[in-house]
Design an enzyme around this catalytic site. Structure first.
Site, short mmCIF file in Angstrom:
data_model
loop_
_atom_site.label_atom_id
_atom_site.label_comp_id
_atom_site.label_asym_id
_atom_site.label_seq_id
_atom_site.Cartn_x
_atom_site.Cartn_y
_atom_site.Cartn_z
N ASP A 23 -17.95 71.21 -22.49
CA ASP A 23 -18.72 70.08 -21.97
C ASP A 23 -18.24 69.70 -20.58
O ASP A 23 -17.07 69.36 -20.39
CB ASP A 23 -18.57 68.88 -22.91
N TYR B 106 -18.27 65.38 -12.61
CA TYR B 106 -16.87 65.74 -12.80
C TYR B 106 -16.35 66.59 -11.65
O TYR B 106 -15.14 66.71 -11.45
CB TYR B 106 -16.68 66.52 -14.10
N LYS C 27 -24.45 67.66 -17.32
CA LYS C 27 -25.19 66.40 -17.27
C LYS C 27 -25.69 66.12 -15.86
O LYS C 27 -25.02 66.43 -14.88
CB LYS C 27 -24.29 65.24 -17.72
N HIS D 51 -26.91 61.41 -17.73
CA HIS D 51 -25.55 60.92 -17.91
C HIS D 51 -25.48 59.43 -18.26
O HIS D 51 -24.65 59.01 -19.08
CB HIS D 51 -24.73 61.19 -16.64
N LEU E 284 -10.51 60.31 -28.69
CA LEU E 284 -9.15 59.88 -29.00
C LEU E 284 -8.78 58.60 -28.26
O LEU E 284 -7.61 58.23 -28.21
CB LEU E 284 -8.15 60.99 -28.64
N ILE F 186 -15.55 66.12 -28.47
CA ILE F 186 -15.18 66.98 -27.33
C ILE F 186 -13.85 66.50 -26.75
O ILE F 186 -13.80 65.99 -25.64
CB ILE F 186 -16.28 67.01 -26.26
N LYS G 18 -10.35 66.36 -24.80
CA LYS G 18 -9.94 66.97 -23.55
C LYS G 18 -8.42 67.01 -23.48
O LYS G 18 -7.74 66.05 -23.85
CB LYS G 18 -10.53 66.20 -22.37
N SER G 19 -7.87 68.13 -23.00
CA SER G 19 -6.46 68.24 -22.69
C SER G 19 -6.29 69.41 -21.74
O SER G 19 -7.12 70.33 -21.72
CB SER G 19 -5.63 68.47 -23.96
N VAL G 20 -5.24 69.38 -20.96
CA VAL G 20 -4.90 70.54 -20.13
C VAL G 20 -3.60 71.18 -20.62
O VAL G 20 -3.12 72.13 -20.02
CB VAL G 20 -4.79 70.16 -18.63
N ARG H 187 -1.66 71.29 -27.03
CA ARG H 187 -2.57 70.25 -27.52
C ARG H 187 -4.00 70.77 -27.65
O ARG H 187 -4.73 70.35 -28.54
CB ARG H 187 -2.51 69.03 -26.61
N ASN I 72 -5.75 70.37 -31.22
CA ASN I 72 -7.00 69.62 -31.42
C ASN I 72 -8.06 70.43 -32.15
O ASN I 72 -8.99 69.86 -32.72
CB ASN I 72 -7.55 69.15 -30.08
#
Length: 282
Positions: free
Chosen positions: A46, A51, A76, A112, A194, A233, A235-237, A241, A245
């Site tokens: 996503d 972004y 979006k 959006h 989260l 959805i 998100k982490s980098v 993690r 997830n």
């Protein structure tokens, strides 16, 4: 690899119920983050025009080696600049997103924000109807739309949004809006599932349930979403993690667990962490 279940959208398209979000991931980091997610087993990605990372996201998709038919890609329309969003402007924005992603179609294209004060989301939706009919988006939907916004689309269009992506987490469970979605056949997708920051994940109700199941707080919250029927959805980098997830299909919350998490956002305790769609306009 975890087998992620799917939800059948109202036009028959299958969408993974757990995907990978890239909000706030810089474009230079998006390729690596997306590649890590796809390697871990995610198949739904996503992103959004605003972004600023559709290019990096597209590079990650291309480098992954995953067949296009096995991917579900969402982006979006950022209907933010104070301009007239006529048909040509919407089509240009869509083409620009496809170009940056390096794709000939997306699986889901969303408006959006409703920006109801502008009175233009219905005209934008008419162009979305055209995009859907062309096949260049397998499904179209909305994001951050309120019940009144969905009602207006229903009055003026025969095409029901496939998805409404909204702020949704145990501190803001959106029960009324989820009920509207169920009535209209719209899938509920949670952004920031989260929460933001560590507040939600350090609450005793959450950490206690996590200890009970031998899972992380994040896994417990994601499991809550899935058992409610939401699409999520996270998100982490951080590679560990990202993998963690996705590992939320090997356990189940019981009724007491669900009730304890539901109570976190009940009544006056419910609170947003993001903008209010009724007034958001930048």
């Amino acid at each position: 690899m975890n087998q992620v279940p799917t939800v059948q959208l109202n036009n028959g398209t299958l969408m993974p119920r757990l995907g990978f979000g890239v909000w706030q991931v810089p474009d230079a980091e998006a390729e690596r983050a997306v590649a890590t997610a796809l390697e871990a087993g995610y198949r739904s990605i996503d992103t959004a025009a605003v972004y600023g990372n559709e290019g990096g996201t597209g590079k990650g998709l291309a480098a992954s080696g995953v067949a296009r038919e096995d991917l579900f890609v969402t982006t979006k329309l950022w209907n933010g600049p104070k301009q007239t969003w006529d048909r040509d402007a919407v089509l240009r924005a869509f083409d620009d997103s496809l170009g940056k992603l390096g794709l000939d179609h997306v699986d889901l294209y969303l408006i959006h924000w409703p920006r109801p004060m502008r009175e233009d989301f219905v005209s934008i939706w008419r162009t979305f109807e055209e995009i859907a009919a062309s096949g260049r988006a397998k499904a179209v939907g909305v994001s951050n739309f309120r019940p009144a916004d969905l009602e207006r689309i229903a009055r003026e269009s025969a095409l029901v949004p496939a998805v409404n992506q909204i702020e949704l987490h145990p501190l803001f469970p959106q029960a009324e809006l989820r009920a509207v979605h169920a009535e209209r056949g719209i899938a509920t997708e949670a952004w920031s599932p989260l929460g933001q920051g560590k507040e939600l994940l350090t609450l005793p109700a959450v950490t206690g349930i996590a200890a009970k199941h031998g899972r992380s707080a994040a896994q417990v919250v994601l499991r809550w979403h899935l058992q409610l029927g939401n699409v999520v959805i996270p998100k982490s980098v951080t590679p560990s993690r990202i993998r963690e997830n996705l590992d939320v299909f090997g356990f189940e919350l019981d009724a007491a667990d669900m009730a304890a998490l539901d109570a976190l956002g009940s009544g006056a305790a419910a609170r947003r962490i993001g903008p209010d769609p009724a007034v958001f306009d930048v």
